[in-house]
Design a protein around this motif. Structure first.
Motif, PDB file in Angstrom:
ATOM      1  N   MET A   1      30.169  48.271  23.342  1.00 55.11           N
ATOM      2  CA  MET A   1      31.522  48.142  23.831  1.00 55.11           C
ATOM      3  C   MET A   1      31.769  46.675  24.184  1.00 55.11           C
ATOM      4  N   SER A   2      32.841  46.109  23.674  1.00 56.70           N
ATOM      5  CA  SER A   2      33.135  44.718  23.993  1.00 56.70           C
ATOM      6  C   SER A   2      34.028  44.651  25.236  1.00 56.70           C
ATOM      7  N   ARG A   3      33.830  43.591  26.002  1.00 54.93           N
ATOM      8  CA  ARG A   3      34.604  43.394  27.219  1.00 54.93           C
ATOM      9  C   ARG A   3      35.962  42.821  26.865  1.00 54.93           C
ATOM     10  N   SER A   4      36.955  43.153  27.672  1.00 54.78           N
ATOM     11  CA  SER A   4      38.276  42.570  27.472  1.00 54.78           C
ATOM     12  C   SER A   4      38.208  41.077  27.764  1.00 54.78           C
ATOM     13  N   GLN A   5      39.099  40.320  27.138  1.00 53.74           N
ATOM     14  CA  GLN A   5      39.138  38.875  27.363  1.00 53.74           C
ATOM     15  C   GLN A   5      40.426  38.495  28.064  1.00 53.74           C
ATOM     16  N   ILE A   6      40.341  37.423  28.856  1.00 56.45           N
ATOM     17  CA  ILE A   6      41.480  36.975  29.643  1.00 56.45           C
ATOM     18  C   ILE A   6      41.418  35.455  29.757  1.00 56.45           C
ATOM     19  N   THR A   7      42.569  34.817  29.822  1.00 57.81           N
ATOM     20  CA  THR A   7      42.581  33.369  30.056  1.00 57.81           C
ATOM     21  C   THR A   7      42.278  33.109  31.525  1.00 57.81           C
ATOM     22  N   ILE A   8      41.831  31.913  31.812  1.00 62.90           N
ATOM     23  CA  ILE A   8      41.535  31.563  33.203  1.00 62.90           C
ATOM     24  C   ILE A   8      42.811  31.630  34.046  1.00 62.90           C
ATOM     25  N   GLU A   9      43.955  31.265  33.460  1.00 60.42           N
ATOM     26  CA  GLU A   9      45.233  31.310  34.181  1.00 60.42           C
ATOM     27  C   GLU A   9      45.629  32.754  34.506  1.00 60.42           C
ATOM     28  N   ALA A  10      45.436  33.646  33.551  1.00 62.24           N
ATOM     29  CA  ALA A  10      45.748  35.058  33.794  1.00 62.24           C
ATOM     30  C   ALA A  10      44.794  35.643  34.828  1.00 62.24           C
ATOM     31  N   LEU A  11      43.545  35.203  34.793  1.00 59.18           N
ATOM     32  CA  LEU A  11      42.579  35.668  35.785  1.00 59.18           C
ATOM     33  C   LEU A  11      42.996  35.210  37.179  1.00 59.18           C
ATOM     34  N   GLN A  12      43.419  33.957  37.306  1.00 60.29           N
ATOM     35  CA  GLN A  12      43.871  33.433  38.610  1.00 60.29           C
ATOM     36  C   GLN A  12      44.995  34.293  39.175  1.00 60.29           C
ATOM     37  N   ALA A  13      45.868  34.783  38.308  1.00 59.27           N
ATOM     38  CA  ALA A  13      46.996  35.603  38.750  1.00 59.27           C
ATOM     39  C   ALA A  13      46.532  36.953  39.313  1.00 59.27           C
ATOM     40  N   LYS A  14      45.313  37.330  39.043  1.00 61.80           N
ATOM     41  CA  LYS A  14      44.767  38.600  39.536  1.00 61.80           C
ATOM     42  C   LYS A  14      44.026  38.460  40.872  1.00 61.80           C
ATOM     43  N   THR A  15      44.076  37.268  41.469  1.00 62.96           N
ATOM     44  CA  THR A  15      43.415  37.065  42.757  1.00 62.96           C
ATOM     45  C   THR A  15      43.917  38.102  43.762  1.00 62.96           C
ATOM     46  N   GLY A  16      42.969  38.740  44.442  1.00 60.98           N
ATOM     47  CA  GLY A  16      43.298  39.779  45.412  1.00 60.98           C
ATOM     48  C   GLY A  16      43.262  41.182  44.832  1.00 60.98           C
ATOM     49  N   GLU A  17      43.112  41.301  43.522  1.00 57.73           N
ATOM     50  CA  GLU A  17      43.112  42.610  42.876  1.00 57.73           C
ATOM     51  C   GLU A  17      41.703  43.134  42.637  1.00 57.73           C
ATOM     52  N   VAL A  18      41.581  44.458  42.658  1.00 58.08           N
ATOM     53  CA  VAL A  18      40.344  45.103  42.207  1.00 58.08           C
ATOM     54  C   VAL A  18      40.328  44.988  40.691  1.00 58.08           C
ATOM     55  N   LEU A  19      39.272  44.376  40.158  1.00 59.21           N
ATOM     56  CA  LEU A  19      39.166  44.194  38.716  1.00 59.21           C
ATOM     57  C   LEU A  19      38.515  45.388  38.031  1.00 59.21           C
ATOM     58  N   GLY A  20      37.796  46.191  38.786  1.00 65.30           N
ATOM     59  CA  GLY A  20      37.221  47.380  38.184  1.00 65.30           C
ATOM     60  C   GLY A  20      36.101  47.983  38.995  1.00 65.30           C
ATOM     61  N   VAL A  21      35.712  49.174  38.557  1.00 67.68           N
ATOM     62  CA  VAL A  21      34.625  49.936  39.158  1.00 67.68           C
ATOM     63  C   VAL A  21      33.640  50.243  38.032  1.00 67.68           C
ATOM     64  N   SER A  22      32.390  49.923  38.253  1.00 66.64           N
ATOM     65  CA  SER A  22      31.363  50.101  37.214  1.00 66.64           C
ATOM     66  C   SER A  22      31.013  51.573  37.012  1.00 66.64           C
ATOM     67  N   GLN A  23      30.229  51.806  35.979  1.00 70.03           N
ATOM     68  CA  GLN A  23      29.672  53.145  35.773  1.00 70.03           C
ATOM     69  C   GLN A  23      28.606  53.408  36.845  1.00 70.03           C
ATOM     70  N   TRP A  24      28.271  54.673  37.019  1.00 69.43           N
ATOM     71  CA  TRP A  24      27.205  55.052  37.939  1.00 69.43           C
ATOM     72  C   TRP A  24      25.856  54.704  37.334  1.00 69.43           C
ATOM     73  N   ARG A  25      24.922  54.272  38.171  1.00 67.40           N
ATOM     74  CA  ARG A  25      23.545  54.011  37.764  1.00 67.40           C
ATOM     75  C   ARG A  25      22.615  54.761  38.705  1.00 67.40           C
TER      76      ARG A  25
END
Length: 155
Positions: A1-25
């Motif tokens: 599975m490939s990871r989604s890609q994002i520009t650094i500027e778009a990533l900066q706009a996500k400051t304060g957001e939950v980016l995700g929850v991993s699978q269980w291990r």
């Protein structure tokens, strides 16, 4: 599975957001024993199920706190986007780590990643700060909380 890609500027706009929850291990005894061997930390609370059942307040062996912490790398790969143009990522360390709840053998854990900061250090170097919580399935209290720093080298 490939990871989604994002520009650094778009990533900066996500400051304060939950980016995700991993699978269980699953943190089972072979994983705990392997970590104990690699780190030369065979303390009985981790590696001796019979003694832990008799003498430990947890009733079973528990994972090393650093084992739970080390799983963050794999958890991050589950959910954090790849930065477009990134040549490499570097683990820069932690500003805060607290081990809140022992991970008993056989437990499942997963990480939640919140982007706290994206700071430019040079033309090609960006420092990222993620708030991370490692949840234990069925427990109210997390295994650990941390502020994880990394560097993204972007072309």
């Amino acid at each position: 599975m490939s990871r989604s890609q994002i520009t650094i500027e778009a990533l900066q706009a996500k400051t304060g957001e939950v980016l995700g929850v991993s699978q269980w291990r699953t943190v089972d005894q072979p994983r705990i024993d392997g970590f104990a061997e690699l780190t030369e930390d065979p303390q009985w609370i981790h590696t001796d199920p019979e003694r832990a059942a008799r003498e430990s307040p947890f009733g079973t062996t528990i994972a090393h706190g650093f084992l739970s912490l080390s799983l963050l790398s794999a958890m991050a790969m589950d959910v954090l986007p790849a930065i477009k143009g990134q040549a490499m990522g570097i683990n820069y360390g932690f500003d805060k780590v607290r081990f809140m709840n022992p991970v008993r053998e056989g437990s499942k854990v997963r990480g939640t990643f919140t982007l706290l900061e994206v700071k430019q250090r040079s033309q090609s170097e960006w420092q990222l700060r993620h708030g991370v919580s490692v949840e234990i399935e069925g427990q109210d209290k997390p295994a650990l909380i941390a502020e994880w720093l990394s560097l993204a080298i972007v072309k």
